[in-house]
Write a protein that holds these residues in place. Structure first.
Motif, PDB file in Angstrom:
ATOM      1  N   GLU A   1     -39.128 -73.772  28.481  1.00  0.00           N
ATOM      2  CA  GLU A   1     -38.856 -74.232  27.539  1.00  0.00           C
ATOM      3  C   GLU A   1     -38.728 -75.898  27.533  1.00  0.00           C
ATOM      4  N   ILE A   2     -39.207 -76.377  26.820  1.00  0.00           N
ATOM      5  CA  ILE A   2     -39.619 -78.012  26.765  1.00  0.00           C
ATOM      6  C   ILE A   2     -38.639 -78.831  25.499  1.00  0.00           C
ATOM      7  N   HIS A   3     -38.343 -79.524  25.760  1.00  0.00           N
ATOM      8  CA  HIS A   3     -37.657 -80.397  24.506  1.00  0.00           C
ATOM      9  C   HIS A   3     -37.936 -81.498  24.236  1.00  0.00           C
ATOM     10  N   ASN A   4     -37.916 -82.080  23.097  1.00  0.00           N
ATOM     11  CA  ASN A   4     -38.722 -83.215  22.689  1.00  0.00           C
ATOM     12  C   ASN A   4     -37.887 -84.018  22.464  1.00  0.00           C
ATOM     13  N   PRO A   5     -37.917 -85.144  23.114  1.00  0.00           N
ATOM     14  CA  PRO A   5     -36.954 -86.005  23.033  1.00  0.00           C
ATOM     15  C   PRO A   5     -36.847 -87.001  22.681  1.00  0.00           C
ATOM     16  N   ALA A   6     -37.772 -87.116  21.134  1.00  0.00           N
ATOM     17  CA  ALA A   6     -36.389 -87.438  19.770  1.00  0.00           C
ATOM     18  C   ALA A   6     -36.050 -87.349  19.151  1.00  0.00           C
ATOM     19  N   PHE A   7     -34.953 -85.726  19.364  1.00  0.00           N
ATOM     20  CA  PHE A   7     -34.402 -85.249  19.481  1.00  0.00           C
ATOM     21  C   PHE A   7     -33.596 -85.161  20.552  1.00  0.00           C
ATOM     22  N   ALA A   8     -33.635 -85.544  21.592  1.00  0.00           N
ATOM     23  CA  ALA A   8     -33.043 -85.257  22.431  1.00  0.00           C
ATOM     24  C   ALA A   8     -31.981 -85.982  23.486  1.00  0.00           C
ATOM     25  N   GLU A   9     -31.678 -87.397  23.309  1.00  0.00           N
ATOM     26  CA  GLU A   9     -31.820 -88.147  23.320  1.00  0.00           C
ATOM     27  C   GLU A   9     -29.905 -88.386  23.984  1.00  0.00           C
ATOM     28  N   ARG A  10     -29.294 -87.799  22.783  1.00  0.00           N
ATOM     29  CA  ARG A  10     -27.648 -87.211  23.529  1.00  0.00           C
ATOM     30  C   ARG A  10     -27.536 -86.509  24.495  1.00  0.00           C
ATOM     31  N   ALA A  11     -28.888 -85.168  24.574  1.00  0.00           N
ATOM     32  CA  ALA A  11     -28.879 -84.642  25.233  1.00  0.00           C
ATOM     33  C   ALA A  11     -28.893 -84.431  26.741  1.00  0.00           C
ATOM     34  N   VAL A  12     -29.724 -85.792  26.569  1.00  0.00           N
ATOM     35  CA  VAL A  12     -30.534 -86.597  27.887  1.00  0.00           C
ATOM     36  C   VAL A  12     -28.947 -87.359  28.823  1.00  0.00           C
ATOM     37  N   ALA A  13     -28.706 -87.873  27.672  1.00  0.00           N
ATOM     38  CA  ALA A  13     -27.690 -89.057  28.451  1.00  0.00           C
ATOM     39  C   ALA A  13     -26.255 -87.816  28.850  1.00  0.00           C
ATOM     40  N   ALA A  14     -25.800 -86.912  28.809  1.00  0.00           N
ATOM     41  CA  ALA A  14     -25.238 -86.496  28.662  1.00  0.00           C
ATOM     42  C   ALA A  14     -25.738 -85.277  29.882  1.00  0.00           C
ATOM     43  N   SER A  15     -27.114 -85.065  30.095  1.00  0.00           N
ATOM     44  CA  SER A  15     -28.045 -84.678  31.343  1.00  0.00           C
ATOM     45  C   SER A  15     -27.576 -85.189  32.524  1.00  0.00           C
ATOM     46  N   VAL A  16     -27.712 -86.741  32.403  1.00  0.00           N
ATOM     47  CA  VAL A  16     -27.878 -87.933  33.651  1.00  0.00           C
ATOM     48  C   VAL A  16     -26.755 -87.843  34.429  1.00  0.00           C
ATOM     49  N   ALA A  17     -25.925 -87.868  33.247  1.00  0.00           N
ATOM     50  CA  ALA A  17     -24.547 -87.671  33.813  1.00  0.00           C
ATOM     51  C   ALA A  17     -23.771 -86.923  35.023  1.00  0.00           C
ATOM     52  N   SER A  18     -24.779 -85.581  34.203  1.00  0.00           N
ATOM     53  CA  SER A  18     -24.248 -84.701  35.081  1.00  0.00           C
ATOM     54  C   SER A  18     -24.976 -84.114  36.116  1.00  0.00           C
ATOM     55  N   GLY A  19     -26.403 -85.061  36.432  1.00  0.00           N
ATOM     56  CA  GLY A  19     -26.915 -84.850  37.662  1.00  0.00           C
ATOM     57  C   GLY A  19     -27.844 -84.518  37.569  1.00  0.00           C
ATOM     58  N   ASP A  20     -28.335 -83.518  36.693  1.00  0.00           N
ATOM     59  CA  ASP A  20     -29.348 -82.797  36.196  1.00  0.00           C
ATOM     60  C   ASP A  20     -30.588 -83.955  35.999  1.00  0.00           C
ATOM     61  N   SER A  21     -32.176 -83.545  35.911  1.00  0.00           N
ATOM     62  CA  SER A  21     -33.155 -84.202  35.972  1.00  0.00           C
ATOM     63  C   SER A  21     -33.732 -84.487  34.699  1.00  0.00           C
ATOM     64  N   THR A  22     -34.523 -85.150  34.384  1.00  0.00           N
ATOM     65  CA  THR A  22     -34.543 -85.517  32.602  1.00  0.00           C
ATOM     66  C   THR A  22     -36.206 -85.450  32.606  1.00  0.00           C
ATOM     67  N   LEU A  23     -35.937 -86.791  31.245  1.00  0.00           N
ATOM     68  CA  LEU A  23     -37.590 -85.727  30.894  1.00  0.00           C
ATOM     69  C   LEU A  23     -37.935 -86.874  31.653  1.00  0.00           C
ATOM     70  N   MET A  24     -39.873 -86.484  31.357  1.00  0.00           N
ATOM     71  CA  MET A  24     -40.342 -87.473  32.401  1.00  0.00           C
ATOM     72  C   MET A  24     -41.610 -87.515  30.485  1.00  0.00           C
ATOM     73  N   ARG A  25     -41.818 -89.300  30.903  1.00  0.00           N
ATOM     74  CA  ARG A  25     -43.012 -89.380  29.589  1.00  0.00           C
ATOM     75  C   ARG A  25     -43.331 -91.168  30.274  1.00  0.00           C
ATOM     76  N   ARG A  26     -44.736 -91.191  29.617  1.00  0.00           N
ATOM     77  CA  ARG A  26     -45.576 -92.205  30.061  1.00  0.00           C
ATOM     78  C   ARG A  26     -46.964 -92.366  28.595  1.00  0.00           C
ATOM     79  N   ASP A  27     -46.918 -93.724  28.520  1.00  0.00           N
ATOM     80  CA  ASP A  27     -48.664 -93.764  27.638  1.00  0.00           C
ATOM     81  C   ASP A  27     -49.870 -92.490  28.386  1.00  0.00           C
ATOM     82  N   ALA A  28     -50.323 -92.420  27.353  1.00  0.00           N
ATOM     83  CA  ALA A  28     -52.296 -91.943  27.886  1.00  0.00           C
ATOM     84  C   ALA A  28     -52.956 -91.511  26.257  1.00  0.00           C
TER      85      ALA A  28
END
Length: 226
Positions: free
Chosen positions: A60-87
């Motif tokens: 499963e992958i998650h849309n960063p547009a819907f996941a900002e709060r979830a990403v912040a919580a994941s960072v706080a818990s030590g999980d890896s988070t979404l990788m993004r770059r322009d292409a």
């Protein structure tokens, strides 16, 4: 299986190009193969399940547009988070098979030797875009586009300024000589690390090479222009 992520580019994009679409970099939870994934393929959904083209694992992958709060919580818990770059913009696809990451320049060849001279004149390569992405540390998510042959990195007064108390004011420099991209430590207090070891002389970098300054890890990204 739920994927784990490491955040690279979601917080700040330096000088974005409006005409180009943004991609995320996804990683298979089974074989760890990485792929570019067009955000348009989320179809405004918070998440999607996709099949790895390499090992057929479904994850499963998650849309960063819907996941900002979830990403912040994941960072706080030590999980890896979404990788993004322009292409570059690509037509939407339903699997990872059509969008593998570009092969690293140093997959089949060893890293450039320390002290080997490159072209005599510093210059940016034609048709290439060079960027420095902060992938770990206080400024994780920041991307700095290299627009001149030599840029400095440090805590204060540098071209790329990082919020890191372990970094010197002018800590390191990147010098570009066409296809040769070289990292140099500027006699910093804590040193500059490549592959976990302090460098004592300029070292050549390749696409997706990582280096560490204090508690900050930075990745060099090389993409085609336009």
């Amino acid at each position: 299986m739920r994927a784990s992520w490491r955040r690279i580019l979601t917080r700040a994009i330096v000088e974005p190009v409006p005409s180009e679409a943004e991609f995320v970099i996804i990683e298979c939870t089974n074989c760890h193969a990485r792929y570019q994934y067009d955000e348009d393929r989320f179809e405004r959904k918070p998440s999607k399940k996709i099949k790895c083209a390499k090992c057929s694992n479904i994850f499963e992958i998650h849309n960063p547009a819907f996941a900002e709060r979830a990403v912040a919580a994941s960072v706080a818990s030590g999980d890896s988070t979404l990788m993004r770059r322009d292409a570059a913009k690509k037509p939407p696809q339903d699997t990872t098979e059509q969008s593998p990451l570009p092969k690293r320049d140093d997959d089949d060849e060893p890293r450039g030797e320390i002290g080997v001279p490159g072209p005599s004149e510093p210059q940016l390569p034609a048709g290439k875009r060079l960027s420095l992405a902060v992938i770990n540390g206080t400024d994780a998510g920041t991307v700095y586009r290299i627009e001149k042959p030599r840029v400095t990195i440090g805590r204060s007064g540098a071209d790329l300024t990082i919020n890191d108390t372990e970094a010197s004011r002018l800590h390191a420099a990147i010098e570009v000589r066409d296809s040769v991209i070289r990292l140099e430590d500027l006699r910093s207090t804590n040193g500059t690390l490549v592959d976990g070891e302090k460098i004592n002389a300029p070292v050549d970098l390749a696409n997706q090479s990582e280096f560490q300054i204090g508690g900050t890890t930075i990745m060099l990204i090389v993409t085609d222009e336009g």
